[in-house]
Each structure stands twice: as structure tokens, then as C-alpha cells.
Design a protein around this motif. Structure first.
Motif, PDB file in Angstrom:
ATOM      1  N   THR A   1       0.787  15.261  -8.105  1.00 61.92           N
ATOM      2  CA  THR A   1       0.964  16.876  -8.350  1.00 61.92           C
ATOM      3  C   THR A   1      -0.414  17.463  -8.261  1.00 61.92           C
ATOM      4  OG1 THR A   1       2.941  16.148  -9.513  1.00 61.92           O
ATOM      5  CG2 THR A   1       2.098  18.346  -9.814  1.00 61.92           C
ATOM      6  N   VAL A   2      -1.342  16.824  -9.043  1.00 62.65           N
ATOM      7  CA  VAL A   2      -2.680  17.574  -9.225  1.00 62.65           C
ATOM      8  C   VAL A   2      -3.190  17.619  -7.805  1.00 62.65           C
ATOM      9  CG1 VAL A   2      -4.936  17.517 -10.315  1.00 62.65           C
ATOM     10  CG2 VAL A   2      -3.034  16.901 -11.684  1.00 62.65           C
ATOM     11  N   LEU A   3      -3.455  16.536  -7.342  1.00 60.84           N
ATOM     12  CA  LEU A   3      -3.931  16.469  -5.700  1.00 60.84           C
ATOM     13  C   LEU A   3      -3.276  17.340  -4.960  1.00 60.84           C
ATOM     14  CD1 LEU A   3      -4.392  12.498  -5.582  1.00 60.84           C
ATOM     15  CD2 LEU A   3      -6.162  14.199  -6.167  1.00 60.84           C
ATOM     16  N   ALA A   4      -1.991  17.359  -4.931  1.00 63.33           N
ATOM     17  CA  ALA A   4      -1.186  18.009  -4.082  1.00 63.33           C
ATOM     18  C   ALA A   4      -1.750  19.601  -4.364  1.00 63.33           C
ATOM     19  CB  ALA A   4       0.405  17.997  -4.332  1.00 63.33           C
TER      20      ALA A   4
ATOM     21  N   ALA B   1       0.657  -1.057  -0.085  1.00 61.96           N
ATOM     22  CA  ALA B   1       0.189   0.063   0.117  1.00 61.96           C
ATOM     23  C   ALA B   1       0.938   1.406  -0.164  1.00 61.96           C
ATOM     24  CB  ALA B   1      -0.772  -0.113   1.220  1.00 61.96           C
ATOM     25  N   LEU B   2       1.893   1.320   0.783  1.00 63.47           N
ATOM     26  CA  LEU B   2       2.827   2.516   0.858  1.00 63.47           C
ATOM     27  C   LEU B   2       3.506   2.688  -0.602  1.00 63.47           C
ATOM     28  CD1 LEU B   2       4.123   4.620   2.560  1.00 63.47           C
ATOM     29  CD2 LEU B   2       5.868   3.037   3.324  1.00 63.47           C
ATOM     30  N   ALA B   3       3.949   1.583  -1.028  1.00 62.68           N
ATOM     31  CA  ALA B   3       4.465   1.748  -2.360  1.00 62.68           C
ATOM     32  C   ALA B   3       3.795   2.067  -3.602  1.00 62.68           C
ATOM     33  CB  ALA B   3       5.247   0.251  -2.823  1.00 62.68           C
ATOM     34  N   VAL B   4       2.329   1.862  -3.513  1.00 60.27           N
ATOM     35  CA  VAL B   4       1.598   2.263  -4.333  1.00 60.27           C
ATOM     36  C   VAL B   4       1.048   4.031  -4.220  1.00 60.27           C
ATOM     37  CG1 VAL B   4      -1.027   2.134  -5.234  1.00 60.27           C
ATOM     38  CG2 VAL B   4       0.299  -0.012  -4.825  1.00 60.27           C
ATOM     39  N   VAL B   5       1.058   4.297  -2.946  1.00 58.62           N
ATOM     40  CA  VAL B   5       0.698   5.415  -2.502  1.00 58.62           C
ATOM     41  C   VAL B   5       1.876   6.403  -2.801  1.00 58.62           C
ATOM     42  CG1 VAL B   5       0.029   7.210  -0.724  1.00 58.62           C
ATOM     43  CG2 VAL B   5      -0.988   4.847  -0.779  1.00 58.62           C
ATOM     44  N   LEU B   6       3.114   6.137  -2.547  1.00 61.02           N
ATOM     45  CA  LEU B   6       4.245   6.668  -2.917  1.00 61.02           C
ATOM     46  C   LEU B   6       4.161   7.007  -4.365  1.00 61.02           C
ATOM     47  CD1 LEU B   6       6.729   5.565  -0.507  1.00 61.02           C
ATOM     48  CD2 LEU B   6       5.896   7.897  -0.612  1.00 61.02           C
TER      49      LEU B   6
ATOM     50  N   LEU C   1       1.801   7.006  -6.621  1.00 58.53           N
ATOM     51  CA  LEU C   1       0.776   7.975  -7.070  1.00 58.53           C
ATOM     52  C   LEU C   1       1.141   9.207  -6.556  1.00 58.53           C
ATOM     53  CD1 LEU C   1      -2.613   5.961  -5.887  1.00 58.53           C
ATOM     54  CD2 LEU C   1      -1.690   6.783  -8.347  1.00 58.53           C
ATOM     55  N   LYS C   2       1.957   9.352  -5.672  1.00 55.23           N
ATOM     56  CA  LYS C   2       2.214  10.906  -4.946  1.00 55.23           C
ATOM     57  C   LYS C   2       3.257  11.363  -5.934  1.00 55.23           C
ATOM     58  CE  LYS C   2       4.549  13.370  -1.121  1.00 55.23           C
ATOM     59  NZ  LYS C   2       3.146  14.319  -1.197  1.00 55.23           N
ATOM     60  N   GLY C   3       4.249  10.778  -6.465  1.00 54.73           N
ATOM     61  CA  GLY C   3       5.227  11.047  -7.184  1.00 54.73           C
ATOM     62  C   GLY C   3       4.762  11.193  -9.159  1.00 54.73           C
ATOM     63  N   SER C   4       3.387  10.962  -9.139  1.00 55.43           N
ATOM     64  CA  SER C   4       3.028  10.907 -10.615  1.00 55.43           C
ATOM     65  C   SER C   4       2.547  12.344 -10.900  1.00 55.43           C
ATOM     66  CB  SER C   4       1.994  10.017 -10.778  1.00 55.43           C
ATOM     67  OG  SER C   4       0.855   9.930  -9.983  1.00 55.43           O
TER      68      SER C   4
ATOM     69  N   ILE D   1       0.689  15.604   7.530  1.00 51.60           N
ATOM     70  CA  ILE D   1      -0.353  15.296   6.796  1.00 51.60           C
ATOM     71  C   ILE D   1      -0.421  15.189   5.316  1.00 51.60           C
ATOM     72  CG2 ILE D   1      -0.977  18.007   6.389  1.00 51.60           C
ATOM     73  CD1 ILE D   1      -3.887  16.986   7.248  1.00 51.60           C
ATOM     74  N   THR D   2       0.853  15.607   4.694  1.00 53.62           N
ATOM     75  CA  THR D   2       1.303  15.383   3.132  1.00 53.62           C
ATOM     76  C   THR D   2       2.136  14.279   3.007  1.00 53.62           C
ATOM     77  OG1 THR D   2       3.025  17.086   3.645  1.00 53.62           O
ATOM     78  CG2 THR D   2       1.041  17.809   2.941  1.00 53.62           C
ATOM     79  N   SER D   3       2.537  13.406   4.017  1.00 59.92           N
ATOM     80  CA  SER D   3       3.536  12.540   3.797  1.00 59.92           C
ATOM     81  C   SER D   3       3.089  10.995   4.179  1.00 59.92           C
ATOM     82  CB  SER D   3       4.788  12.814   4.977  1.00 59.92           C
ATOM     83  OG  SER D   3       5.590  11.432   4.630  1.00 59.92           O
ATOM     84  N   PRO D   4       3.048  10.188   2.931  1.00 56.44           N
ATOM     85  CA  PRO D   4       2.636   8.807   3.194  1.00 56.44           C
ATOM     86  C   PRO D   4       3.673   7.896   4.288  1.00 56.44           C
ATOM     87  CG  PRO D   4       2.481   9.451   0.737  1.00 56.44           C
ATOM     88  CD  PRO D   4       3.225  10.642   1.637  1.00 56.44           C
ATOM     89  N   VAL D   5       4.941   8.396   4.253  1.00 61.33           N
ATOM     90  CA  VAL D   5       5.839   7.790   5.164  1.00 61.33           C
ATOM     91  C   VAL D   5       5.398   8.318   6.652  1.00 61.33           C
ATOM     92  CG1 VAL D   5       8.231   7.435   5.772  1.00 61.33           C
ATOM     93  CG2 VAL D   5       7.581   7.375   3.410  1.00 61.33           C
ATOM     94  N   GLY D   6       5.073   9.497   6.604  1.00 57.42           N
ATOM     95  CA  GLY D   6       4.774  10.224   7.890  1.00 57.42           C
ATOM     96  C   GLY D   6       3.669   9.342   8.538  1.00 57.42           C
TER      97      GLY D   6
END
Length: 246
Positions: free
Chosen positions: A124-127, A110-115, A117-120, A194-199
Motif C-alpha cells: 500500500t505504501v509503495l502504491a 516469485a509471483l506469489a511473494v510479490v502478490l 507484498l502487494k497486498g500488504s 505497470i501496476t500488476s504483477p500478474v500483468g
């Protein structure tokens, strides 16, 4: 807590009633949770800020009310007993160590998938929407649609978490999915960043480990726990895993 509950009941009923394998129930739990939670929340995505959080809590009460009153399927307040333990092929997982490794593998995926997505581009759009929705809209971003998509992804993983809980606890009832579960998830995110999956992972380790360590001082355990949370918010308001901006 709503998508967690939906995923838990979906997987339990899929495996028990339809006799499908555990892994199939796990994936179906995520899909059903994503679709159901998205449909339930469609009316709220024109809201912004904290109003969204309040509205999603309301959705949680709606979902639990349906589970509590749909006796023919969920067995209502009596709950579901005898949920089978996780089984992967010929391997039946029954011990705490088995559950630990299963949860660790699922969490890592799950963490790998979310990371990813976060880098895609999607990340960027969600951020951008999270940082300034008005600016994102002015750039032509359909904020409402992306909010729905983000919630669906989150609900998918929450549904999988619910499935794991169902098969590891071997029992389900509506009292397991209270507002306390939602509050704990929110606290974990805020503490970790709140913006960090690893967090979120760091926050969960802290908030689960600290209460266990404080068992050594049962008389003032809750007091010390509150002090730790206040200290984190005071000295690391951006979260434990998020760097301060220059």
C-alpha cells in the motif's frame, strides 16, 4: 539488466569456484544482486519520474563495465564457459523440459511473494508513492527509503533470473546483458500493466509468444510485431491485465 548480470556471475562463480550447491548459488545470486544494485543506485533515489528509469539504465552500463574489466574474477570479455547445469540433490537438470519446470516453479514462487507484498501494508505504501510521491511525503512516508527497498526486492528476483540463465545457457559473457534486455523487461511491464504483477506474466507471454508465431511470416515479422505493440498501447494503454477505472 544489471542485477540480472550480477546474479548470473554470482551463481556461476559460487558453484564453480566455491563448489556450493546450485540452490545455495541461486539464493546468493539474489542477495548479492539486491545488495550490490542497491548500493550502486543509492545516489539516484532523490530523483522522480522518468529520471529514475534513465539513471538505472546508467547503472546498468556501470555494472557491465565492471564485469568487462574485472578479468581476474569475471574473465572479462572472454566470458565464463562450462557453467554447470542446475542440480538439485541427486537430480541433474539438462533438458529443455527440465529447465521449463524449474523456471515455472521459480516464477510461481516469485509471483506469489510479490502478490503477497502487494497486498500488504508495504504494498500500500509503495502504491501510494507510485501514485503521488508528494502526497505520500506529506503523509510522513519516507519515499526515498521505500524506493530503495522496492528496488532491492526487484533486484533480488532479477538476480535469481540471472542465475537461472547462467546455469541453463552454461556460458556467460557481458554481451548477454545489453540495454535490449532492459528494454524488453520494460516493454513487458508496460504491455501487461505497470501496476500488476500478474500483468507482467501476461506481458511476457505475449511478447515471447507473438514473435514465435510471427516466424511464419519472416519477411514482415518485425513490422507485424510493431503493429501488435502499437495496437496494445492504443487500445489497452493501462495494460492487458489492468481494469479501466470507472
Amino acid at each position: 539488466a544489471a542485477p540480472v548480470a550480477i546474479g548470473a556471475y554470482t551463481s556461476a562463480l559460487t558453484v564453480m569456484e566455491l563448489r556450493l550447491p546450485f540452490l545455495v548459488g541461486l539464493v546468493l545470486a539474489g542477495l548479492v544482486a539486491a545488495v550490490t544494485a542497491t548500493l550502486l543506485t543509492l545516489p539516484i533515489w532523490r530523483l522522480t519520474g522518468h529520471y529514475v528509469s534513465i539513471a538505472t539504465l546508467g547503472i546498468g552500463f556501470v555494472a557491465l563495465s565492471i564485469i568487462r574489466n574485472w578479468d581476474a574474477v569475471t574473465r572479462g570479455a572472454y566470458g565464463i564457459t562450462g557453467v554447470p547445469a542446475p542440480r538439485i540433490g541427486d537430480l541433474r537438470l539438462t533438458s529443455a523440459g527440465d529447465y521449463y519446470w524449474l523456471n515455472l516453479v521459480v516464477a510461481a514462487i516469485a509471483l506469489a511473494v510479490v502478490l503477497r507484498l502487494k497486498g500488504s501494508h508495504l504494498g500500500t505504501v509503495l502504491a501510494a508513492i507510485g501514485s503521488d510521491e508528494v502526497a505520500a511525503r506529506s503523509a510522513g512516508v519516507r519515499a526515498r527509503d521505500y524506493k530503495v527497498l522496492a528496488y532491492a526486492v526487484a533486484a533480488f528476483f532479477a538476480g535469481i533470473a540471472g542465475a537461472l540463465q547462467a546455469h541453463e545457457n552454461r556460458y556467460l559473457d557481458p554481451t548477454l546483458f545489453t540495454i535490449a534486455m532492459s528494454t524488453l523487461a520494460l516493454t513487458i511491464i508496460v504491455v501487461g500493466g505497470i501496476t500488476s504483477p500478474v500483468g507482467a506474466v501476461v506481458g511476457s507471454i505475449v511478447l515471447i509468444a507473438v514473435p514465435e508465431l510471427l516466424r511464419l511470416t519472416p519477411d514482415i515479422r518485425i513490422l507485424l510485431y510493431g503493429v501488435v505493440l502499437i495496437a496494445v498501447i492504443r487500445f489497452r494503454p493501462q495494460g492487458l491485465w489492468v481494469r479501466r477505472r470507472a
